[in-house]
Motif scaffolding. Structure first.
Motif, PDB file in Angstrom:
ATOM      1  N   MET A   1      -4.978 -46.570  74.993  1.00 50.61           N
ATOM      2  CA  MET A   1      -4.487 -46.867  73.633  1.00 50.61           C
ATOM      3  C   MET A   1      -3.402 -47.925  73.691  1.00 50.61           C
ATOM      4  N   HIS A   2      -3.417 -48.835  72.737  1.00 50.36           N
ATOM      5  CA  HIS A   2      -2.398 -49.872  72.689  1.00 50.36           C
ATOM      6  C   HIS A   2      -1.033 -49.235  72.435  1.00 50.36           C
ATOM      7  N   SER A   3      -0.007 -49.805  73.039  1.00 52.17           N
ATOM      8  CA  SER A   3       1.346 -49.264  72.862  1.00 52.17           C
ATOM      9  C   SER A   3       2.086 -49.940  71.725  1.00 52.17           C
ATOM     10  N   HIS A   4       1.642 -51.149  71.306  1.00 54.80           N
ATOM     11  CA  HIS A   4       2.381 -51.855  70.280  1.00 54.80           C
ATOM     12  C   HIS A   4       2.051 -51.295  68.900  1.00 54.80           C
ATOM     13  N   PHE A   5       2.840 -51.717  67.924  1.00 56.52           N
ATOM     14  CA  PHE A   5       2.760 -51.169  66.573  1.00 56.52           C
ATOM     15  C   PHE A   5       1.410 -51.478  65.934  1.00 56.52           C
ATOM     16  N   PRO A   6       0.788 -50.510  65.235  1.00 57.70           N
ATOM     17  CA  PRO A   6      -0.507 -50.781  64.592  1.00 57.70           C
ATOM     18  C   PRO A   6      -0.335 -51.714  63.402  1.00 57.70           C
ATOM     19  N   PRO A   7      -1.405 -52.394  62.987  1.00 54.29           N
ATOM     20  CA  PRO A   7      -1.320 -53.300  61.829  1.00 54.29           C
ATOM     21  C   PRO A   7      -0.955 -52.516  60.567  1.00 54.29           C
ATOM     22  N   LEU A   8       0.127 -52.923  59.905  1.00 53.13           N
ATOM     23  CA  LEU A   8       0.622 -52.159  58.763  1.00 53.13           C
ATOM     24  C   LEU A   8      -0.372 -52.132  57.609  1.00 53.13           C
ATOM     25  N   ASN A   9      -1.073 -53.232  57.371  1.00 52.29           N
ATOM     26  CA  ASN A   9      -2.038 -53.261  56.277  1.00 52.29           C
ATOM     27  C   ASN A   9      -3.170 -52.271  56.528  1.00 52.29           C
ATOM     28  N   ALA A  10      -3.576 -52.160  57.778  1.00 51.97           N
ATOM     29  CA  ALA A  10      -4.627 -51.206  58.133  1.00 51.97           C
ATOM     30  C   ALA A  10      -4.128 -49.775  57.999  1.00 51.97           C
ATOM     31  N   VAL A  11      -2.871 -49.552  58.378  1.00 54.45           N
ATOM     32  CA  VAL A  11      -2.284 -48.207  58.255  1.00 54.45           C
ATOM     33  C   VAL A  11      -2.218 -47.791  56.788  1.00 54.45           C
ATOM     34  N   LYS A  12      -1.769 -48.721  55.924  1.00 50.37           N
ATOM     35  CA  LYS A  12      -1.707 -48.428  54.492  1.00 50.37           C
ATOM     36  C   LYS A  12      -3.098 -48.131  53.950  1.00 50.37           C
ATOM     37  N   THR A  13      -4.088 -48.912  54.361  1.00 49.06           N
ATOM     38  CA  THR A  13      -5.458 -48.691  53.902  1.00 49.06           C
ATOM     39  C   THR A  13      -5.954 -47.319  54.350  1.00 49.06           C
ATOM     40  N   PHE A  14      -5.652 -46.942  55.579  1.00 49.59           N
ATOM     41  CA  PHE A  14      -6.042 -45.615  56.072  1.00 49.59           C
ATOM     42  C   PHE A  14      -5.406 -44.515  55.229  1.00 49.59           C
ATOM     43  N   GLU A  15      -4.132 -44.645  54.906  1.00 52.26           N
ATOM     44  CA  GLU A  15      -3.446 -43.602  54.131  1.00 52.26           C
ATOM     45  C   GLU A  15      -4.106 -43.400  52.778  1.00 52.26           C
ATOM     46  N   VAL A  16      -4.463 -44.490  52.115  1.00 47.76           N
ATOM     47  CA  VAL A  16      -5.097 -44.384  50.797  1.00 47.76           C
ATOM     48  C   VAL A  16      -6.510 -43.817  50.932  1.00 47.76           C
ATOM     49  N   ALA A  17      -7.283 -44.332  51.884  1.00 49.62           N
ATOM     50  CA  ALA A  17      -8.657 -43.863  52.064  1.00 49.62           C
ATOM     51  C   ALA A  17      -8.687 -42.392  52.460  1.00 49.62           C
ATOM     52  N   ALA A  18      -7.729 -41.963  53.289  1.00 49.71           N
ATOM     53  CA  ALA A  18      -7.678 -40.566  53.713  1.00 49.71           C
ATOM     54  C   ALA A  18      -7.276 -39.663  52.553  1.00 49.71           C
ATOM     55  N   ARG A  19      -6.406 -40.168  51.707  1.00 52.01           N
ATOM     56  CA  ARG A  19      -5.989 -39.392  50.537  1.00 52.01           C
ATOM     57  C   ARG A  19      -7.122 -39.271  49.528  1.00 52.01           C
ATOM     58  N   LYS A  20      -7.888 -40.337  49.347  1.00 55.29           N
ATOM     59  CA  LYS A  20      -8.975 -40.347  48.372  1.00 55.29           C
ATOM     60  C   LYS A  20     -10.283 -39.805  48.952  1.00 55.29           C
ATOM     61  N   LEU A  21     -10.414 -39.862  50.286  1.00 51.27           N
ATOM     62  CA  LEU A  21     -11.673 -39.550  50.972  1.00 51.27           C
ATOM     63  C   LEU A  21     -12.826 -40.341  50.349  1.00 51.27           C
ATOM     64  N   SER A  22     -12.512 -41.621  50.103  1.00 51.34           N
ATOM     65  CA  SER A  22     -13.513 -42.519  49.519  1.00 51.34           C
ATOM     66  C   SER A  22     -13.069 -43.954  49.734  1.00 51.34           C
ATOM     67  N   PHE A  23     -13.927 -44.751  50.342  1.00 51.16           N
ATOM     68  CA  PHE A  23     -13.588 -46.157  50.529  1.00 51.16           C
ATOM     69  C   PHE A  23     -13.601 -46.898  49.195  1.00 51.16           C
ATOM     70  N   SER A  24     -14.508 -46.528  48.314  1.00 57.02           N
ATOM     71  CA  SER A  24     -14.593 -47.227  47.030  1.00 57.02           C
ATOM     72  C   SER A  24     -13.367 -46.938  46.168  1.00 57.02           C
ATOM     73  N   LYS A  25     -12.896 -45.681  46.150  1.00 59.33           N
ATOM     74  CA  LYS A  25     -11.702 -45.347  45.380  1.00 59.33           C
ATOM     75  C   LYS A  25     -10.461 -45.981  46.004  1.00 59.33           C
ATOM     76  N   ALA A  26     -10.429 -46.033  47.327  1.00 57.97           N
ATOM     77  CA  ALA A  26      -9.317 -46.711  48.006  1.00 57.97           C
ATOM     78  C   ALA A  26      -9.300 -48.188  47.642  1.00 57.97           C
ATOM     79  N   ALA A  27     -10.486 -48.789  47.566  1.00 57.91           N
ATOM     80  CA  ALA A  27     -10.576 -50.206  47.206  1.00 57.91           C
ATOM     81  C   ALA A  27     -10.034 -50.436  45.793  1.00 57.91           C
ATOM     82  N   ASP A  28     -10.339 -49.491  44.870  1.00 62.27           N
ATOM     83  CA  ASP A  28      -9.830 -49.618  43.501  1.00 62.27           C
ATOM     84  C   ASP A  28      -8.306 -49.542  43.474  1.00 62.27           C
ATOM     85  N   GLU A  29      -7.719 -48.602  44.230  1.00 60.38           N
ATOM     86  CA  GLU A  29      -6.260 -48.451  44.226  1.00 60.38           C
ATOM     87  C   GLU A  29      -5.580 -49.656  44.860  1.00 60.38           C
ATOM     88  N   LEU A  30      -6.205 -50.207  45.895  1.00 58.68           N
ATOM     89  CA  LEU A  30      -5.597 -51.312  46.622  1.00 58.68           C
ATOM     90  C   LEU A  30      -5.971 -52.673  46.033  1.00 58.68           C
TER      91      LEU A  30
END
Length: 298
Positions: A1-30
Motif C-alpha cells: 500500500m502506498h504510504s503517501h496521502f490519498p487523492p483528496l478528490n477521490a476520498v471525498k467522492t468515496f465518502e459521498v458514494a459510500a453514504r449514498k450507496l449509489s454512484f449516480s446519486k453521488a454524481a448528483d450531489e457532487l
C-alpha cells in the motif's frame, strides 16, 4: 500500500458514494457525471490496493475494507468542512472568541446578545464556557470573564462588577411559607453552591450574626453553578444565593423574589481578562465598553 496521502478528490467522492450507496446519486450531489465518480473510486482503490465497493443483485454495497475505511473518512471530511466554514465565517465577520464563566454566559450575556448585536452589528461572538484558569495563546481566546476574589493585582484584568449575592426564592414557595424576618430564611431549604461552599455560612453570619446559632440551617441539593441553582429556585426547591445582576429582570417582573431585599457583598467579582496581544484591539475595546455600560445599568 502506498504510504503517501490519498487523492483528496477521490476520498471525498468515496465518502459521498459510500453514504449514498449509489454512484449516480453521488454524481448528483457532487455535480459531476457518473463516469467521473466511477473513475475517482477506481483511482482511490488503486491507491489503497483494495476494493471498496461490490455490486450485488440488490445494488451497491461496501466491501469489508470499505466499511472499515468509511467512519474515519466521514469524520475527517466533517472536520475539514467545519474548519473551512469557521475560517470563512471569521473572514467575513469580526468574530471574538470569548471564554465565559457558565453562569455569566447563561444568565446574563446570552439574554442580551440581541442588544449587543444591535449596538455593534459588526461584532460576532464565538462563546465557550469554563471556570478554569485562562491560559491565553494567540489565535485561540481573545478575552475571558471569570468570577474571582476581589483583588487589584490580577494581570491584564478589569473588574466589571463586584458580586452582591441575593437570597432568591420562588413566589409560590414564599406564599406557602412567608419570610418576614431574616430568621425565617432558615425555615426553607438552602441550596448549596458546591464550588464555593463557604458562601452560605458567610451570608448567614453577616445577616443573622449569632442569632442563628441555636437553629441549624437545612441545606438542600448542591449545585456547581449559579445557573443550576437558578433553575432549582424556579422549580421551588429552596432558597439560593444568586448574583444581583443575573436576576434583575426576574425580580423586576416578580418571577423571583428577594423577600427582605437583602444584599450581601461576597468579596468576589467578575473580571474581564484580556491578553496582552489583544490589548489594543478595537473589537475588544468596544465589547468591554458595552459590558461596562450594561453592568452599570444593573
Amino acid at each position: 500500500m502506498h504510504s503517501h496521502f490519498p487523492p483528496l478528490n477521490a476520498v471525498k467522492t468515496f465518502e459521498v458514494a459510500a453514504r449514498k450507496l449509489s454512484f449516480s446519486k453521488a454524481a448528483d450531489e457532487l455535480c459531476v457525471t457518473q463516469g467521473a465518480v466511477s473513475k475517482q473510486i477506481q483511482t482511490l482503490e488503486k491507491h489503497l490496493e483494495v476494493s471498496l465497493f461490490k455490486r450485488t443483485a440488490t445494488g451497491l454495497e461496501l466491501t469489508e475494507e470499505g466499511r472499515q475505511y468509511l467512519p474515519a473518512i466521514a469524520e475527517a471530511m466533517h472536520l475539514i468542512q467545519g474548519a473551512t466554514s469557521l475560517l470563512q465565517q471569521q473572514r467575513h465577520q469580526r468574530t471574538l472568541n470569548i471564554s465565559l464563566s457558565p453562569s455569566f454566559s447563561n444568565l446574563w450575556l446570552i439574554p442580551r446578545l440581541a442588544m449587543l448585536q444591535s449596538a455593534h452589528p459588526d461584532i460576532h461572538l464565538a462563546i465557550a464556557s469554563s471556570d478554569e484558569t485562562v491560559r491565553f495563546t494567540e489565535g485561540t481566546i481573545d478575552a475571558a470573564i471569570r468570577c474571582l476574589p476581589l483583588s487589584p493585582n490580577y494581570e491584564n484584568s478589569t473588574l466589571l462588577v463586584a458580586e452582591q449575592l441575593l437570597p432568591i426564592i420562588h413566589p409560590s414557595r414564599l406564599a406557602a411559607q412567608p419570610i418576614e424576618q431574616p430568621e425565617d430564611l432558615l425555615h426553607h431549604p438552602l441550596l448549596l453552591h458546591i464550588t464555593r461552599p463557604q458562601i452560605w455560612t458567610a451570608f448567614l453570619n453577616n445577616v443573622l450574626g449569632n442569632e442563628h446559632r441555636g437553629q441549624a440551617p437545612h441545606y438542600s441539593t448542591g449545585f456547581e453553578h449559579f445557573y443550576m441553582s437558578y433553575e432549582a429556585i424556579r422549580q421551588g426547591q429552596g432558597i439560593g444565593l444568586l448574583p444581583h445582576f443575573m436576576v434583575e429582570r426576574e425580580l423586576a417582573e416578580g418571577e423571583l423574589v428577594n423577600p427582605l431585599g437583602i444584599r450581601y457583598t461576597s468579596g468576589y467579582g467578575f473580571y474581564l481578562q484580556i491578553p496582552a496581544f489583544n490589548a489594543q484591539s478595537s473589537r475588544i475595546y468596544q465589547f468591554k465598553q458595552w459590558l461596562e455600560e450594561q453592568l452599570r445599568a444593573a
